[in-house]
Write a protein that holds these residues in place. Structure first.
Motif, short mmCIF file in Angstrom:
data_model
loop_
_atom_site.label_atom_id
_atom_site.label_comp_id
_atom_site.label_asym_id
_atom_site.label_seq_id
_atom_site.Cartn_x
_atom_site.Cartn_y
_atom_site.Cartn_z
N ARG A 1 0.84 -1.21 0.00
CA ARG A 1 0.00 0.00 0.00
C ARG A 1 0.87 1.26 0.00
N ASN A 2 1.92 1.25 0.81
CA ASN A 2 2.84 2.40 0.84
C ASN A 2 3.53 2.59 -0.51
N ALA A 3 3.93 1.47 -1.12
CA ALA A 3 4.60 1.54 -2.42
C ALA A 3 3.64 2.04 -3.50
N ALA A 4 2.38 1.61 -3.42
CA ALA A 4 1.39 2.06 -4.40
C ALA A 4 1.23 3.58 -4.35
N THR A 5 1.26 4.12 -3.15
CA THR A 5 1.16 5.58 -3.00
C THR A 5 2.41 6.27 -3.51
N ALA A 6 3.58 5.74 -3.12
CA ALA A 6 4.85 6.37 -3.50
C ALA A 6 5.08 6.36 -5.01
N TRP A 7 4.62 5.32 -5.70
CA TRP A 7 4.87 5.17 -7.13
C TRP A 7 3.64 5.48 -7.98
N HIS A 8 2.62 6.05 -7.37
CA HIS A 8 1.38 6.31 -8.10
C HIS A 8 1.59 7.18 -9.33
N ASP A 9 2.27 8.30 -9.17
CA ASP A 9 2.40 9.25 -10.26
C ASP A 9 3.14 8.67 -11.46
N GLU A 10 4.10 7.76 -11.21
CA GLU A 10 4.88 7.20 -12.31
C GLU A 10 4.22 5.99 -12.94
N LEU A 11 3.60 5.14 -12.13
CA LEU A 11 3.12 3.86 -12.65
C LEU A 11 1.62 3.82 -12.92
N ALA A 12 0.82 4.56 -12.20
CA ALA A 12 -0.63 4.51 -12.40
C ALA A 12 -1.06 4.93 -13.81
N PRO A 13 -0.42 5.94 -14.43
CA PRO A 13 -0.88 6.37 -15.76
C PRO A 13 -0.49 5.43 -16.90
#
Length: 426
Positions: free
Chosen positions: A240-252
């Protein structure tokens, strides 16, 4: 004089039980010592277990280090104590200034920053069994028992010595099979495939005169915890912490996002340029059903493997190849990937990926033998992983109950500590 009688303890479940009935401070484990060997794959297992036990904020990390350079690269198979003795003798005979220092490529891998440990060896203390045992005894009345967690061959003698020197003050857990005399530890946590030498298939492969030297020599007893894979830190909270930290790079990124993790050949899982060429062809075949493909290499990856994959896939619009510079995207990949393709050599990476419940494909398992082959067979039988053929539709989703070795092992540690009359700080 009449003997003093203590009042009966409150019934089970009553809140606020006085410490005198619970054993007081002397029965509560509030701190942990981790004994490492400088290699991320083994240290990560100990750190992951301590994290699962809730003691991450009260851990100290020590390392067992081997002499480096010159003839030492040929002596790494010796017990670490004998290795250090021979190194001292050689240096005394040859003279320190004339002693040849030749650094090879086989260096300890420092833990990346996301594992919560600073990178350099200089920032950690050298593991000294007498010093740690003395600390456990002298601080017992104030701080209670000490949990000691060690992993890797070089840590065995240190961990067992701590147990011998302070048996009433420590609880010692050894991760990975310690080869012999398992009763030196309070608990041993090891993968099931470490017991492969006892199977009929393995007995056919081992010459009779070598069988007594192949470990283990007997089935696991009650204080051995068997896991499917390796312990690690990639639990739900970390993801969950990693999902937040990498959201801007990986979510799009376009979906499905497929992550490819490439390790390096081992003694029981050999490969090189042949697998790299096969893998690039297979990856090119599945690119049509990928939205994005991200490739990461480990520090064990041979240059020729890296060069082949970079040359063939590095310029494709859907492909991103991590250059090895920080920050390491590994935890972000575990959180955001829709599927994984992983080389068969890395039990740690496969264990982490199988802990997500997402599709995991394995490449190179046909090049493995011995207990590695047994491990891959177990993964497939439980539906945790499938062979990567290059014919897959990567948009196809499938799942399974996530591999939960670390949490299950932590539960067994809690039970064993309770049997000792102690408990972990909540």
């Amino acid at each position: 004089m009449r003997p003093i009688r203590l009042p009966e303890p409150p019934s089970v479940g009553t809140l606020g039980m006085p410490e005198i009935f619970e054993g007081g401070v002397y029965s509560v484990i509030r701190r942990a010592v981790i004994i490492g060997n400088g290699f991320a794959g083994t240290e990560n297992q100990s750190i992951g277990l301590v994290r699962a036990l809730g003691l991450s904020n009260h851990q100290s990390i020590y390392r067992v280090t081997r002499p480096k350079g010159g003839i030492n690269e040929w002596l790494h198979w010796l017990p670490v104590s004998l290795h250090k003795t021979l190194d001292y003798i050689i240096r005394r005979i040859c003279g320190y200034s004339r002693y040849p220092v030749i650094v090879s490529g086989k260096k300890p891998v420092h833990l990346p920053s996301e594992y919560g440990v600073s990178a350099g060896l200089s920032s950690l203390l050298e593991a000294d069994a007498k010093q740690i045992a003395t600390m456990a005894r002298e601080t017992f009345e104030k701080d209670g028992p000490l949990l000691v967690v060690a992993s890797g061959r070089d840590t065995i003698s240190v961990a067992s010595s701590i147990k011998r020197l302070a048996p009433g003050n420590v609880f010692v857990v050894q991760i990975q099979h310690p080869r012999s005399h398992l009763n030196r530890f309070d608990l041993v946590i090891t993968p099931k495939h470490d017991y492969y030498p006892l199977t009929p298939q393995a007995q056919e492969q081992i010459p009779r005169f070598l069988r007594r030297w192949i470990t283990p020599s007997e089935p696991p007893d009650s204080h051995v915890v068997l896991t499917m894979g390796a312990l690690h830190q990639a639990d739900a909270a970390a993801l969950r912490n990693a999902a937040t930290a990498w959201h801007d790079e990986l979510a799009p990124l376009p979906k499905p996002l497929v992550v490819v993790n490439i390790g390096g050949p081992t003694r029981h899982c050999r490969y090189g340029a042949d697998l790299a060429k096969q893998l690039t062809v297979s990856l090119q075949n599945v690119l049509a059903t990928c939205g994005s493909l991200r490739i990461s290499f480990s520090r064990r990856t041979p240059h020729k493997v890296y060069d082949i994959i970079l040359k063939e896939l590095g310029h494709h619009s859907k492909v991103y190849i991590w250059d090895g510079e920080e920050p390491n995207p590994h935890m972000g990949h575990l959180a955001w990937a829709d599927a994984f393709i992983i080389t068969a050599d890395s039990i740690s990476m496969l264990s982490e990926a199988c802990g997500t419940g997402k599709p995991v494909y394995v490449t190179g398992a046909d090049r493995c033998k011995w207990k590695f082959l047994d491990f891959h067979k177990s993964l497939q039988e439980r539906g945790l992983a499938r062979p990567f053929t290059g014919k897959e539709d990567m948009a196809e989703s499938w799942s399974y109950p996530p591999l939960n070795d670390t949490a299950e092992a932590a539960g067994r540690v809690r039970e064993a500590i309770a049997e000792r009359g102690w408990r972990l700080q909540c």
